[in-house]
Design a protein around this motif. Structure first.
Motif, short mmCIF file in Angstrom:
data_model
loop_
_atom_site.label_atom_id
_atom_site.label_comp_id
_atom_site.label_asym_id
_atom_site.label_seq_id
_atom_site.Cartn_x
_atom_site.Cartn_y
_atom_site.Cartn_z
N GLY A 4 0.75 -1.24 0.00
CA GLY A 4 0.08 -0.11 -0.15
C GLY A 4 0.88 1.16 -0.06
N SER A 5 2.11 1.21 0.81
CA SER A 5 2.74 2.41 0.96
C SER A 5 3.43 2.62 -0.63
N ASN A 6 3.82 1.59 -1.23
CA ASN A 6 4.44 1.88 -2.70
C ASN A 6 3.36 2.47 -3.73
N ILE A 7 2.07 1.90 -3.45
CA ILE A 7 1.15 2.44 -4.32
C ILE A 7 0.83 4.00 -4.01
N PHE A 8 0.83 4.30 -2.61
CA PHE A 8 0.82 5.81 -2.33
C PHE A 8 1.78 6.71 -2.55
N ASN A 9 2.81 6.03 -2.49
CA ASN A 9 4.22 6.78 -2.90
C ASN A 9 4.18 7.44 -4.34
N VAL A 10 3.71 6.61 -5.26
CA VAL A 10 3.93 6.74 -6.62
C VAL A 10 2.48 7.67 -7.10
N LEU A 11 1.61 7.22 -6.46
CA LEU A 11 0.13 8.04 -7.08
C LEU A 11 0.08 9.27 -6.26
N PHE A 12 0.00 9.32 -5.02
CA PHE A 12 -0.18 10.46 -4.23
C PHE A 12 0.89 11.44 -3.95
N VAL A 13 2.09 10.83 -3.58
CA VAL A 13 3.20 11.50 -3.11
C VAL A 13 3.89 12.14 -4.42
N MET A 14 4.19 11.39 -5.46
CA MET A 14 4.73 12.01 -6.52
C MET A 14 3.64 12.84 -7.30
N GLY A 15 2.37 12.43 -7.28
CA GLY A 15 1.41 13.44 -7.96
C GLY A 15 1.57 14.67 -7.24
N VAL A 16 1.31 14.72 -5.88
CA VAL A 16 1.06 16.08 -5.29
C VAL A 16 2.49 16.89 -5.77
N SER A 17 3.30 16.08 -5.60
CA SER A 17 4.93 16.97 -5.79
C SER A 17 5.09 17.46 -7.11
N GLY A 18 4.20 16.57 -8.19
CA GLY A 18 4.31 17.19 -9.71
C GLY A 18 3.52 18.22 -9.81
N VAL A 19 2.38 18.17 -9.27
CA VAL A 19 1.46 19.35 -9.28
C VAL A 19 1.81 20.54 -8.91
N ILE A 20 2.55 20.67 -7.75
CA ILE A 20 3.27 21.71 -7.08
C ILE A 20 4.36 22.48 -8.13
N PHE A 21 5.09 21.54 -8.63
CA PHE A 21 6.02 22.05 -9.30
C PHE A 21 6.71 20.83 -10.47
#
Length: 317
Positions: free
Chosen positions: A243-260
């Motif tokens: 679950g953490s691996n899925i969370f990291n790719v989809l949410f963490v990378m997603g939020v970071s990409g949206v910010i910059f």
């Protein structure tokens, strides 16, 4: 001093996430939200909060290497070292849905990220970019994933692991706000210290992100999975990692990409290939006898040692 600030930051991240989960889960329980839903949302967020906070802070500081290294490095730590050491402590039984549903989805999210960042390889550019639009796509898939998980849990009437402690309201609010502040402040310390250490050692931000930062932000997953393995709670030990691996790719990378938009050097494609290969290799280990044995856990840990050596050799060459 940079190393001291890094350690302080990591402690604030881990403990802050712990307090945030405890406080927010208590508040949610007071509103009669099912324990399973709390586990799939707040608790899952809590164990990945360090990765999220560090990546967001890195994105705001335009430290692309730390953002990429943190996400990919943490996932490699999770799948090789944390799952490996958990199995080495106690052989882990694997459910069929993990083998045929959850792991394939985790692999699919990794492939999706690879396709997004390898535009440089296709176009012949030295730099690839995860754009804002691609960040939004990742977040959309995360929303769909989270909705499906909650729906399955509710319709399936699954029980959550463990009871959620209901704290007094003032204490719940203090833990929630204080934990969140600690996570944010800790992330800022970690990112700034990591940048300084990378500069002093003459290493890239990505190398620091793939090693020190990735291991530090994966401490909640490590603690959770090792304790679960000791207690024989296999679902928690495995589910927490996948679950953490899925969370990291989809949410963490997603939020970071949206910010910059996140720029990624083509030399770091190898890390994505290693992550994908590690996940694919682990699936047959899960399938045989429907468990990961001690010797397989040892092989996974050795695999992470080999990967660490590869990073160091690449950094000094």
């Amino acid at each position: 001093m940079s190393i001291i600030f890094l350690i302080i930051g990591l402690v604030l991240l881990v403990k802050g996430a712990d307090f945030f989960v405890e406080g927010s889960s208590s508040i949610a329980k007071r509103f009669n939200i099912p324990s399973m839903v709390i586990g799939l949302t707040l608790v899952a967020f809590g164990t990945s909060a360090p990765e999220l906070a560090v990546s967001v802070s890195g994105s705001l500081n335009q430290a692309n290497g730390i953002v990429f290294g943190n996400v990919v490095g943490s996932n490699i730590v999770n799948i090789l070292f944390i799952l490996g050491i958990s199995a080495f402590i106690s052989p882990i039984s694997i459910k069929s849905k993990t083998i045929f549903k959850e792991m394939p989805f985790a692999i699919l999210t990794t492939v999706a990220l690879m396709l997004m960042v390898m535009d440089g390889l296709i176009n012949g550019d030295p730099i690839s970019v995860v754009s804002r639009s691609e960040g939004w796509i990742l977040l959309l898939f995360f929303a769909i994933y989270l909705y499906s998980m909650v729906e399955i849990a509710i319709l399936g009437k699954e029980e959550s692991e463990g009871e959620i402690l209901v704290l007094p309201v003032p204490k719940s609010i203090l833990f929630t706000i204080g934990g969140l502040v600690a996570v944010v402040f800790g992330a800022d310390l970690v990112v700034n210290a990591a940048i300084e250490i990378a500069t002093i050692l003459g290493m890239s931000e990505t190398v620091i992100g793939l090693t020190i930062v990735a291991i530090g932000t994966s401490l909640p997953e490590l603690i959770t999975s090792v304790v679960a393995a000791k207690k024989g709670e296999n679902d928690i030990a495995v589910g927490n990692i996948v679950g953490s691996n899925i969370f990291n790719v989809l949410f963490v990378m997603g939020v970071s990409g949206v910010i910059f938009p996140i720029e990624i050097a083509t030399e770091n494609y190898a890390d994505l290939w290693i992550l994908l290969a590690a996940m694919i290799i682990v699936v047959p280990m899960m399938y045989t006898s429907k468990k990961i044995s001690r010797w397989e856990g040892a092989v996974m840990m050795l695999g992470y040692v080999g990967y660490s050596a590869f990073i160091i050799m690449r950094a000094i060459s």
